[in-house]
Design a protein around this motif. Structure first.
Motif, PDB file in Angstrom:
ATOM      1  N   TYR A 121     -27.934  87.777  -4.639  1.00 13.21           N
ATOM      2  CA  TYR A 121     -27.686  86.985  -5.836  1.00 13.21           C
ATOM      3  C   TYR A 121     -28.316  85.607  -5.662  1.00 13.21           C
ATOM      4  N   ASP A 122     -29.247  85.249  -6.551  1.00  9.44           N
ATOM      5  CA  ASP A 122     -29.640  83.848  -6.589  1.00  9.44           C
ATOM      6  C   ASP A 122     -28.647  83.116  -7.497  1.00  9.44           C
ATOM      7  N   GLY A 123     -28.923  81.858  -7.786  1.00 10.00           N
ATOM      8  CA  GLY A 123     -27.951  81.067  -8.540  1.00 10.00           C
ATOM      9  C   GLY A 123     -27.689  81.553  -9.950  1.00 10.00           C
ATOM     10  N   ASP A 124     -28.623  82.344 -10.511  1.00 12.15           N
ATOM     11  CA  ASP A 124     -28.470  82.815 -11.884  1.00 12.15           C
ATOM     12  C   ASP A 124     -28.026  84.257 -11.983  1.00 12.15           C
ATOM     13  N   ALA A 125     -27.892  84.943 -10.858  1.00 12.29           N
ATOM     14  CA  ALA A 125     -27.596  86.377 -10.884  1.00 12.29           C
ATOM     15  C   ALA A 125     -26.132  86.636 -11.219  1.00 12.29           C
ATOM     16  N   ARG A 126     -25.909  87.758 -11.886  1.00 15.38           N
ATOM     17  CA  ARG A 126     -24.578  88.203 -12.265  1.00 15.38           C
ATOM     18  C   ARG A 126     -24.489  89.708 -12.034  1.00 15.38           C
ATOM     19  N   MET A 127     -23.267  90.223 -12.036  1.00 11.93           N
ATOM     20  CA  MET A 127     -23.056  91.668 -11.995  1.00 11.93           C
ATOM     21  C   MET A 127     -21.993  91.997 -13.030  1.00 11.93           C
ATOM     22  N   GLY A 128     -22.344  92.810 -14.009  1.00 10.60           N
ATOM     23  CA  GLY A 128     -21.398  93.173 -15.051  1.00 10.60           C
ATOM     24  C   GLY A 128     -20.293  94.071 -14.529  1.00 10.60           C
ATOM     25  N   MET A 129     -19.232  94.171 -15.288  1.00 12.85           N
ATOM     26  CA  MET A 129     -18.105  95.014 -14.906  1.00 12.85           C
ATOM     27  C   MET A 129     -18.538  96.484 -14.889  1.00 12.85           C
ATOM     28  N   HIS A 130     -18.224  97.157 -13.804  1.00 12.70           N
ATOM     29  CA  HIS A 130     -18.648  98.542 -13.618  1.00 12.70           C
ATOM     30  C   HIS A 130     -17.707  99.239 -12.643  1.00 12.70           C
ATOM     31  N   GLN A 131     -17.808 100.554 -12.584  1.00 11.84           N
ATOM     32  CA  GLN A 131     -17.100 101.352 -11.594  1.00 11.84           C
ATOM     33  C   GLN A 131     -18.104 101.892 -10.575  1.00 11.84           C
ATOM     34  N   ASP A 132     -17.665 102.039  -9.329  1.00 10.19           N
ATOM     35  CA  ASP A 132     -18.472 102.720  -8.312  1.00 10.19           C
ATOM     36  C   ASP A 132     -18.099 104.198  -8.366  1.00 10.19           C
ATOM     37  N   ARG A 133     -18.824 104.960  -9.179  1.00  8.77           N
ATOM     38  CA  ARG A 133     -18.399 106.321  -9.456  1.00  8.77           C
ATOM     39  C   ARG A 133     -19.462 107.368  -9.127  1.00  8.77           C
ATOM     40  N   GLU A 134     -20.534 106.978  -8.458  1.00 11.67           N
ATOM     41  CA  GLU A 134     -21.568 107.953  -8.114  1.00 11.67           C
ATOM     42  C   GLU A 134     -21.236 108.750  -6.853  1.00 11.67           C
ATOM     43  N   GLU A 135     -20.213 108.324  -6.120  1.00  7.20           N
ATOM     44  CA  GLU A 135     -19.835 109.006  -4.887  1.00  7.20           C
ATOM     45  C   GLU A 135     -18.898 110.174  -5.181  1.00  7.20           C
ATOM     46  N   GLU A 136     -19.022 111.223  -4.378  1.00 10.40           N
ATOM     47  CA  GLU A 136     -18.109 112.361  -4.495  1.00 10.40           C
ATOM     48  C   GLU A 136     -16.905 112.205  -3.568  1.00 10.40           C
ATOM     49  N   ALA A 137     -17.004 111.348  -2.569  1.00 10.73           N
ATOM     50  CA  ALA A 137     -15.875 111.057  -1.689  1.00 10.73           C
ATOM     51  C   ALA A 137     -15.021 109.948  -2.318  1.00 10.73           C
ATOM     52  N   HIS A 186     -15.108  96.302 -11.741  1.00  9.13           N
ATOM     53  CA  HIS A 186     -15.250  95.038 -11.013  1.00  9.13           C
ATOM     54  C   HIS A 186     -16.641  94.475 -11.269  1.00  9.13           C
ATOM     55  N   GLY A 187     -16.790  93.176 -11.049  1.00 11.26           N
ATOM     56  CA  GLY A 187     -18.077  92.533 -11.279  1.00 11.26           C
ATOM     57  C   GLY A 187     -18.084  91.114 -10.735  1.00 11.26           C
ATOM     58  N   VAL A 188     -19.217  90.450 -10.897  1.00  7.62           N
ATOM     59  CA  VAL A 188     -19.389  89.068 -10.432  1.00  7.62           C
ATOM     60  C   VAL A 188     -19.888  88.237 -11.611  1.00  7.62           C
ATOM     61  N   PRO A 189     -18.993  87.506 -12.301  1.00 11.44           N
ATOM     62  CA  PRO A 189     -19.420  86.714 -13.459  1.00 11.44           C
ATOM     63  C   PRO A 189     -20.220  85.473 -13.083  1.00 11.44           C
ATOM     64  N   ARG A 190     -20.067  84.959 -11.864  1.00  8.99           N
ATOM     65  CA  ARG A 190     -20.863  83.800 -11.471  1.00  8.99           C
ATOM     66  C   ARG A 190     -20.810  83.591  -9.964  1.00  8.99           C
ATOM     67  N   THR A 191     -21.850  82.954  -9.464  1.00  6.49           N
ATOM     68  CA  THR A 191     -21.875  82.519  -8.074  1.00  6.49           C
ATOM     69  C   THR A 191     -21.717  80.998  -8.032  1.00  6.49           C
ATOM     70  N   MET A 192     -21.589  80.467  -6.827  1.00  5.82           N
ATOM     71  CA  MET A 192     -21.399  79.033  -6.630  1.00  5.82           C
ATOM     72  C   MET A 192     -22.509  78.524  -5.714  1.00  5.82           C
ATOM     73  N   PRO A 193     -23.678  78.214  -6.274  1.00  6.21           N
ATOM     74  CA  PRO A 193     -24.816  77.810  -5.447  1.00  6.21           C
ATOM     75  C   PRO A 193     -24.503  76.621  -4.547  1.00  6.21           C
ATOM     76  N   GLY A 194     -25.053  76.672  -3.342  1.00  6.82           N
ATOM     77  CA  GLY A 194     -24.907  75.573  -2.400  1.00  6.82           C
ATOM     78  C   GLY A 194     -23.613  75.557  -1.622  1.00  6.82           C
ATOM     79  N   THR A 195     -22.805  76.618  -1.702  1.00  2.60           N
ATOM     80  CA  THR A 195     -21.503  76.628  -1.024  1.00  2.60           C
ATOM     81  C   THR A 195     -21.511  77.426   0.278  1.00  2.60           C
ATOM     82  N   GLY A 196     -22.638  78.063   0.603  1.00  2.97           N
ATOM     83  CA  GLY A 196     -22.691  78.866   1.826  1.00  2.97           C
ATOM     84  C   GLY A 196     -22.834  78.011   3.070  1.00  2.97           C
ATOM     85  N   PRO A 197     -22.482  78.561   4.240  1.00  2.00           N
ATOM     86  CA  PRO A 197     -22.632  77.823   5.497  1.00  2.00           C
ATOM     87  C   PRO A 197     -24.091  77.485   5.757  1.00  2.00           C
TER      88      PRO A 197
END
Length: 216
Positions: A121-137, A186-197
């Motif tokens: 994820y760069d500062g503008d990246a997002r992930m919409g709400m989705h399910q992880d449903r491609e797995e059979e396990a 689940h999803g990622v509506p926003r990141t917080m640029p500049g907060t990483g170690p």
């Protein structure tokens, strides 16, 4: 990261969904960032997938073990090359992470984790709400965060709407969801640029999700 973050214990966000702050030590985070850079080189990484309706994902992704595309797995990359093998270290982290989240040692018949998606994820990246449903396990999904913090939205199993809970995931955090929450949106509506170690040398956020495909 603050000392308080490392002292925080597991928090159950929903039944079967557990957040463990500061689970990865700083040296382990550095090792994983270096490995992610290595995995992303060459065929298959990092890709921005095009969705069925034509839009392009803002997150860049590389696949290990199985190649993921919306919404299916395959053993080969779009160009026909073989997918990079699933790294043993991620299988070990997945089993240890499940044990840490649920407070119990791995069962004797532990699931075979065999696929990982590395998302950048760069500062503008997002992930919409989705399910992880491609797995059979139905094994729990194990998520590791590196670099910049993000808002992780964990919802219900019925739809993309409320109720949901927003959790801040920081570098080194573990999030596991299985059991009744395995199919939660689940999803990622926003990141917080500049907060990483700073010591990671990472401009952005890496997220590694480890799964058991059950595809044989």
């Amino acid at each position: 990261m603050s000392e308080a973050l490392f002292e925080a214990g597991p928090t159950e966000v929903a039944p079967g969904a557990v957040h463990v702050p500061g689970w990865l030590r700083p040296d382990a985070q550095t090792e994983l960032v270096d490995l992610c850079r290595r995995w992303s080189r060459g065929p298959g990484g990092m890709l921005r997938h095009r969705m069925p309706r034509g839009g392009e994902m803002s997150v860049r992704m590389t696949s290990l073990g199985w190649f993921w595309r919306p919404y299916a797995y395959s053993r080969s990359l779009p160009g026909g090359e073989a997918v990079r093998p699933f790294p043993r270290i991620l299988g070990e982290l997945a089993h240890d992470g499940v044990a840490a989240a649920y407070g119990a040692p791995p069962p004797e018949e532990a699931p075979e984790y065999d696929v990982a998606l590395v998302n950048f994820y760069d500062g503008d990246a997002r992930m919409g709400m989705h399910q992880d449903r491609e797995e059979e396990a139905d094994a729990p999904v194990v998520s590791l965060s590196l670099g910049d913090a993000c808002v992780f939205r964990f919802g219900n199993t019925e739809n993309r709407n409320r109720p949901y809970t927003d959790v801040v995931l920081r570098s080194g955090d573990l999030f596991v969801f299985g059991g009744p929450s395995r199919m939660a949106y689940h999803g990622v509506p926003r990141t917080m640029p500049g907060t990483g170690p700073a010591e990671l040398g990472l401009d952005g956020r890496l997220n590694i999700t480890i799964r058991a495909s059950g595809l044989g």
